[in-house]
Motif scaffolding. Structure first.
Motif, short mmCIF file in Angstrom:
data_model
loop_
_atom_site.label_atom_id
_atom_site.label_comp_id
_atom_site.label_asym_id
_atom_site.label_seq_id
_atom_site.Cartn_x
_atom_site.Cartn_y
_atom_site.Cartn_z
N ARG A 145 0.82 -1.21 0.00
CA ARG A 145 0.00 0.00 0.00
C ARG A 145 0.86 1.27 0.00
N ALA A 146 1.95 1.29 0.74
CA ALA A 146 2.86 2.44 0.76
C ALA A 146 3.49 2.65 -0.60
N GLN A 147 3.88 1.53 -1.27
CA GLN A 147 4.46 1.66 -2.62
C GLN A 147 3.44 2.25 -3.60
N ILE A 148 2.19 1.83 -3.44
CA ILE A 148 1.16 2.36 -4.33
C ILE A 148 0.98 3.87 -4.10
N GLN A 149 0.96 4.31 -2.84
CA GLN A 149 0.83 5.73 -2.56
C GLN A 149 2.00 6.54 -3.13
N SER A 150 3.21 5.96 -3.03
CA SER A 150 4.39 6.62 -3.59
C SER A 150 4.29 6.74 -5.10
N LEU A 151 3.83 5.67 -5.75
CA LEU A 151 3.67 5.71 -7.20
C LEU A 151 2.60 6.72 -7.62
N GLU A 152 1.53 6.81 -6.86
CA GLU A 152 0.48 7.78 -7.20
C GLU A 152 1.01 9.22 -7.10
N ALA A 153 1.83 9.49 -6.06
CA ALA A 153 2.42 10.82 -5.95
C ALA A 153 3.37 11.11 -7.11
N GLN A 154 4.17 10.12 -7.49
CA GLN A 154 5.09 10.29 -8.62
C GLN A 154 4.32 10.54 -9.92
N ILE A 155 3.20 9.85 -10.06
CA ILE A 155 2.39 10.05 -11.27
C ILE A 155 1.81 11.47 -11.30
N GLU A 156 1.34 11.97 -10.14
CA GLU A 156 0.83 13.34 -10.09
C GLU A 156 1.92 14.35 -10.45
N GLN A 157 3.13 14.11 -9.92
CA GLN A 157 4.24 15.00 -10.23
C GLN A 157 4.58 14.96 -11.71
N ALA A 158 4.63 13.78 -12.28
CA ALA A 158 4.94 13.65 -13.70
C ALA A 158 3.85 14.26 -14.57
N ASP A 159 2.59 14.12 -14.10
CA ASP A 159 1.49 14.71 -14.86
C ASP A 159 1.58 16.24 -14.84
N ALA A 160 1.95 16.82 -13.69
CA ALA A 160 2.11 18.28 -13.62
C ALA A 160 3.27 18.75 -14.51
N SER A 161 4.37 18.00 -14.49
CA SER A 161 5.50 18.36 -15.35
C SER A 161 5.12 18.28 -16.82
N MET A 162 4.32 17.28 -17.17
CA MET A 162 3.90 17.17 -18.56
C MET A 162 2.98 18.34 -18.95
N GLN A 163 2.12 18.81 -18.02
CA GLN A 163 1.28 19.96 -18.32
C GLN A 163 2.12 21.21 -18.56
N VAL A 164 3.21 21.35 -17.78
CA VAL A 164 4.11 22.49 -18.00
C VAL A 164 4.74 22.41 -19.39
N GLU A 165 5.21 21.24 -19.74
CA GLU A 165 5.84 21.09 -21.05
C GLU A 165 4.83 21.30 -22.18
N GLU A 166 3.62 20.85 -21.98
CA GLU A 166 2.60 21.08 -23.00
C GLU A 166 2.26 22.56 -23.13
N ALA A 167 2.23 23.27 -21.96
CA ALA A 167 2.00 24.71 -22.02
C ALA A 167 3.14 25.42 -22.73
N ASN A 168 4.39 25.00 -22.43
CA ASN A 168 5.52 25.60 -23.13
C ASN A 168 5.45 25.33 -24.63
N LEU A 169 4.95 24.16 -24.97
CA LEU A 169 4.79 23.86 -26.38
C LEU A 169 3.76 24.80 -27.02
N LYS A 170 2.69 25.12 -26.26
CA LYS A 170 1.72 26.08 -26.77
C LYS A 170 2.29 27.49 -26.84
N TYR A 171 3.15 27.84 -25.86
CA TYR A 171 3.75 29.18 -25.86
C TYR A 171 4.68 29.40 -27.04
N ALA A 172 5.02 28.36 -27.72
CA ALA A 172 5.86 28.53 -28.91
C ALA A 172 5.12 29.29 -30.00
N LYS A 173 3.80 29.31 -29.92
CA LYS A 173 3.00 30.14 -30.82
C LYS A 173 2.48 31.32 -30.02
N ILE A 174 2.79 32.52 -30.49
CA ILE A 174 2.48 33.74 -29.75
C ILE A 174 1.25 34.39 -30.39
#
Length: 492
Positions: free
Chosen positions: A148-177
């Motif tokens: 159960r602890a490993q699952i909670q750790s993986l869920e937190a890592q997934i949330e962090q990776a998902d937020a990082s991906m949203q930042v990169e997707e936003a930066n990809l959108k910012y390439a068009k002004i």
């Protein structure tokens, strides 16, 4: 009477007339006439758009395309430029792959958790039948908790990776002004192919401004800023405008000054519509703040007046030296619209009667400069309606002549400005006390004491100077300006 006596009398009369004519021709005079006066504060200002925005880059990379030019009209949301986004696209792909791997690991841990929970239930059942040991049950519980602890750790890592991906997707959108507002492209500071670095500071690519409304920033000296008030009329001209005026009202005066070469200047701001786009950024404006103005009034040059500094007029509620006794009832009974205006401007009423006075006194009046334009116009209209174009308005000033009059005004109101004018008459030069209203540096409004068509002395003609008639006029117009200078009371 003998012919010799007639000749002598004629010669003497001619000599007397010649001496009087020469004495009068030695003066420079100006005609008392009607005109417009403006008391203004002048300043120099710069034009700039009221609303503008600097469009910059939020990501680093090479500027591949600029799709607009200086002067282009753009709409909100329109594509303006594109930045190379290969690195941002690669990071988005990598983050997506990492996110999928973490979610697969999470699914595996969830399967392991289900198996560990089944083992724990089996061990508990065996322990109830005394078919296993307590240690085996404890190990099964530990496995469940660990999974159960490993699952909670993986869920937190997934949330962090998902937020990082949203930042990169936003930066990809910012390439068009895109344009954040509608307006005109007034400047482009970057060039196509230029590498932009947004890590330290956001680089500016271009500026968009709404040119339909411009703001004038005028710099007013500390000596004149106290005369400004929010909402006062203001107009300005620009170089090459052909004398065209742009009208507006003062919006605000910034309290913090700018000091240039030990000169303290305050910024006064006002807006002006620009529907035809004739006003452009950084244009120089000659600004005129209208402190007071009068139209169609009697005017004389300031050179023909001697202002009486510190002269005090009579207080309200008291008659003049030649007037009758004062009385509140008399003042109230004879009050007029002009008196009501004076009362509103000064805050109180005090009657001053002049019943049966031989020469009628002149009561007090409020400070002319403190009256609003509407109040001044009402006083002038009353004066014209009473047929006393050169005198004060009845009711607001008091009676004149043998009739009865009434004065209205506050006992604490400031007295009118007084001046002395030298009037050229058939009998010679006479000094006359006058009341002055609105004045500029060139001309002044005459409220009483002078009549239209009279001449006032503005100076002494130098010996050998041509007379007015020889100069081709003999009619120095009141307030006339030298050649090449704008007419008095502001530019026309």
């Amino acid at each position: 009477m003998t012919p010799l006596v007639l000749i002598g009398a004629g010669w003497g009369g001619w000599q007397w007339w010649e001496r009087k004519s020469n004495a009068q021709s030695s003066y420079l005079t100006a005609l008392v006439q009607r005109g417009d006066i403006e008391d203004v504060v002048t300043a120099t200002g710069l034009l700039q758009p009221r609303d503008y925005v600097d469009v910059g880059a939020q990501v680093s990379g090479q500027l591949n395309k600029i799709l607009v030019e200086v002067g282009s009209e753009v709409q909100a949301g329109q594509l303006l430029a594109e930045i190379g986004a290969e690195q941002s696209a690669a990071r988005v792909t990598a983050n997506r792959a990492s996110l999928r791997a973490q979610r697969a690991t999470l699914a595996q841990r969830q399967v392991e958790l289900a198996k560990a929970e089944r083992d724990l239930r089996r061990q508990k059942n065996l322990l109830a039948d005394e078919a296993t040991t307590a240690e085996a049950v404890q190990n099964a519980e530990t496995t469940v908790l660990s999974t159960r602890a490993q699952i909670q750790s993986l869920e937190a890592q997934i949330e962090q990776a998902d937020a990082s991906m949203q930042v990169e997707e936003a930066n990809l959108k910012y390439a068009k002004i895109y344009a954040p507002m509608a307006g005109t492209v007034v400047s482009i500071s970057a060039r196509q192919g230029q590498t932009l670095n947004a890590n330290q500071s956001a680089p500016t690519i271009l500026r968009i401004a709404d040119l339909s409304v411009m703001t004038v920033q005028a710099q007013v000296s500390e000596a004149d800023v106290s005369r400004l008030r929010v909402g006062m009329p203001v107009y300005f001209t620009t170089l090459g405008s052909g004398g065209q005026r742009w009208q507006s009202t003062l919006k605000k005066v910034e309290p913090t000054p700018t000091v240039t070469n030990n000169v303290v200047l305050y910024n006064a701001l006002f807006d002006v519509p620009n529907p035809q786009r004739r006003l452009m950024s950084q244009m120089t404006a000659q600004v005129f703040f209208v402190v007071a103005q009068a139209k169609g009034v009697l005017t004389v040059p300031m050179a023909g007046l001697t202002i009486q500094r510190g002269a005090q007029g009579p207080r309200a509620g008291a008659g003049s030296a030649n007037g009758g006794a004062a009385g509140p009832a008399a003042g109230a009974a004879a009050s007029s619209p002009g008196a009501q205006v004076a009362q509103g401007a000064s805050g109180g009423v005090g009657g001053a009667g002049g019943a049966g006075g031989a020469g009628g006194g002149q009561g007090p009046r409020p400070d002319w400069q403190s009256l609003s334009p509407e109040e001044r116009e009402r006083l002038r209209a009353e004066r014209r309606a009473n047929g006393n174009a050169g005198g004060p308005p009845s009711g607001a000033w008091g009676g004149s002549g043998a009739g009865a009059g009434a004065g209205a005004g506050s006992g604490g109101a400031m007295p009118a400005r007084r001046a002395v004018a030298k009037v050229l008459t058939a009998e010679g030069v006479q000094e006359r006390e006058v009341q002055v209203g609105v004045s500029s540096r060139v001309v002044a409004e005459i409220l009483s004491g002078l009549q239209e068509g009279e001449r006032v002395v503005t100076g002494q003609r130098q010996a050998g100077a041509p007379s007015a008639a020889a100069a081709g006029g003999g009619n120095n117009r009141a307030g006339a300006a030298p050649s090449g200078m704008p007419p008095p009371g502001g530019m026309r």
